[in-house]
Design a protein around this motif. Structure first.
Motif, PDB file in Angstrom:
ATOM      1  N   ALA A   1     -11.300  36.580  18.400  1.00  0.00           N
ATOM      2  CA  ALA A   1     -10.042  37.330  18.264  1.00  0.00           C
ATOM      3  C   ALA A   1      -9.297  37.417  19.592  1.00  0.00           C
TER       4      ALA A   1
ATOM      5  N   THR B   1      -3.664  37.607  20.556  1.00  0.00           N
ATOM      6  CA  THR B   1      -4.879  38.333  20.185  1.00  0.00           C
ATOM      7  C   THR B   1      -4.796  38.678  18.703  1.00  0.00           C
ATOM      8  N   ASP B   2      -5.894  38.449  18.004  1.00  0.00           N
ATOM      9  CA  ASP B   2      -5.947  38.770  16.583  1.00  0.00           C
ATOM     10  C   ASP B   2      -6.368  40.238  16.435  1.00  0.00           C
TER      11      ASP B   2
ATOM     12  N   ALA C   1      -8.400  41.405  13.297  1.00  0.00           N
ATOM     13  CA  ALA C   1      -9.846  41.133  13.301  1.00  0.00           C
ATOM     14  C   ALA C   1     -10.577  42.208  14.108  1.00  0.00           C
TER      15      ALA C   1
END
Length: 465
Positions: free
Chosen positions: A174, A180-181, A184
């Motif tokens: 992530a 940036t995820d 997640a």
């Protein structure tokens, strides 16, 4: 029995990390990676917390918590709604119209041990008896659903089929590459217990040779960063860190000191004191003495001893005697004997204090919260009231604090984060229920309207919306 809303055994004995048998996956005791991974004690990586609590976010004026005679009666337009079950105009300052005490909610499921329900008292209600019903035939506080049981009061439960290495890998992916995820990250941290988060942190360092906290800090900012970092702090460390943060630099956030020291159990306070010394190299009591003064200083010093009686059985004769002592120390004399209030409120168990509140309303024909408002002011008033409110209904106290962190213009995000995180595995289910009953809206609804983005998503995931 333990006081409702807390695990029967409290947090693990400090350092408390690692649990027995899991030493290999944890750093050695006393070596949390936080002073390096978290904002340094003298640094400013966290956004500064509001200097005055309550601040611009619509809190009551410093001297009015609550305003004598006006709480929980009818509210002016735009103000907080009155507490359900209390007739309009019946504020704390009004003589009880049949209630043992007016206004502060009381969960009926609490049972504090045997003993007579009441003791006939001279000079109490007409006829020498307590009326069998509250005004309007209902209790002065919204009842608590019977579905809430001990052990299921947190909105966050340990995840089943937990795999720390798999979660560490998800977080690594992530944060890798461009962007940036955040979703997640939200999915992992909001559905794991604090103990599981500590294992993810250890697995991350083992697998990648990097500090998870430093990586998260480099990818996040603002309120989202503060919330994520709070979730990854062990509970004892987070309380100790919050106290240190409230006292370092210019000014003191007295409300933070009150919120933590006046609501925690003996075991939690003793662990906080040890953690404060081991992680920051400072003595908590000395810092309190240097940052506060007068009767407020004495109250907080009493609190940080962690020596409150925790016997859950109620001595009704003692409750009657304490009620008489408190009346003679305040309403029954010119001036106030502050040390008497400090002694009783700092040493008696919460169930015992609840019985004392009920006895006081019969002795003084006024409720004790109202008398405290008349006899004290400022921070010591807030501290004494916090103790009494926790004795009557701890979840209602935190619900009220959450409401005022979001009410009005602006949001006191540090308070919102601190309460949601610290209560998420203890009694946030009950806090949500009290919030809905006290303010006719859900906690999730108010969070959704006061926050935004990934910060909002993560908060709502924690509170279970």
């Amino acid at each position: 029995m333990s006081y409702p809303g807390y695990p029967p055994t409290g947090y693990p004995p400090f350092p408390g990390y690692p649990p027995a048998g899991q030493e290999s996956s944890f750093p050695p005791p006393g070596q949390y990676p936080y002073p390096s991974g978290f904002p340094p004690v003298g640094g400013g990586a966290y956004p500064p917390a509001p200097s005055g609590y309550p601040g611009a976010g619509g809190y009551p004026a410093p001297g009015g918590y609550p305003v004598p005679g006006g709480y929980p009666g009818a509210s002016p337009a735009g103000a907080a709604p009155s507490y359900p079950g209390v007739p309009p105009g019946q504020g704390f300052g009004a003589p009880p119209g049949g209630a043992g005490f007016s206004g502060y909610p009381q969960p009926p499921s609490q049972s504090y041990g045997g003993g007579p329900a009441q003791i006939p008292l001279p000079g109490g209600f007409p006829g020498g008896q307590m009326p069998s019903q509250y005004p309007g035939g209902q209790a002065p506080y919204p009842s608590q659903p019977a579905t809430v049981t001990q052990g299921a009061q947190g909105t966050i439960q340990p995840a089943a089929n937990f795999d720390a290495m798999r979660d560490a890998e998800i977080l690594r992916k992530a944060m890798k590459g461009f962007g940036t995820d955040e979703q997640a990250i939200v999915d992992v941290v909001a559905s794991r217990s604090n103990d599981q988060r500590q294992k993810i942190k250890a697995a991350f360092k083992t697998m990648y040779g990097k500090d998870l906290i430093k990586d998260l800090k480099s990818e996040l900012s603002g309120n989202m960063e503060e919330l994520i970092l709070a979730l990854f702090m062990p509970p004892t460390y987070y309380d100790a860190w919050s106290l240190r943060n409230a006292m370092k630099g210019a000014g003191t956030q007295e409300r933070v000191l009150i919120e933590i020291l006046c609501t925690r159990t003996n075991q939690e306070i003793r662990e906080i004191v040890r953690c404060y010394q081991s992680e920051f190299g400072r003595d908590l009591e000395k810092d309190i003495r240097s940052d506060t003064s007068g009767h407020f200083e004495r109250l907080l010093v009493s609190m940080c001893q962690g020596n409150r009686d925790e016997n859950q059985n109620v001595n009704h004769q003692l409750a009657q005697e304490d009620a008489q002592r408190l009346y003679q120390a305040g309403e029954g004399r010119l001036g106030t004997d502050e040390s008497c209030f400090n002694m009783i409120l700092a040493t008696r168990s919460f169930p015992q204090l609840k019985a004392t509140v009920e006895a006081y309303s019969r002795v003084a024909n006024r409720d004790l919260l109202s008398s405290v408002a008349r006899e004290f002011s400022g921070n010591v008033e807030s501290g004494l009231k916090t103790i009494l409110q926790c004795a009557l209904n701890r979840p209602a106290f935190f619900a009220e604090r959450l409401y005022y962190s979001m009410k009005g213009a602006g949001t006191d995000d540090s308070t919102l984060v601190r309460i949601v995180v610290t209560r998420s595995e203890i009694d946030l289910v009950q806090i949500k229920q009290m919030f809905s009953q006290m303010y006719q809206k859900t906690l999730g609804t108010m969070i959704a309207s006061d926050t935004s983005g990934d910060y909002r998503k993560l908060l709502l995931a924690i509170v279970g919306q």
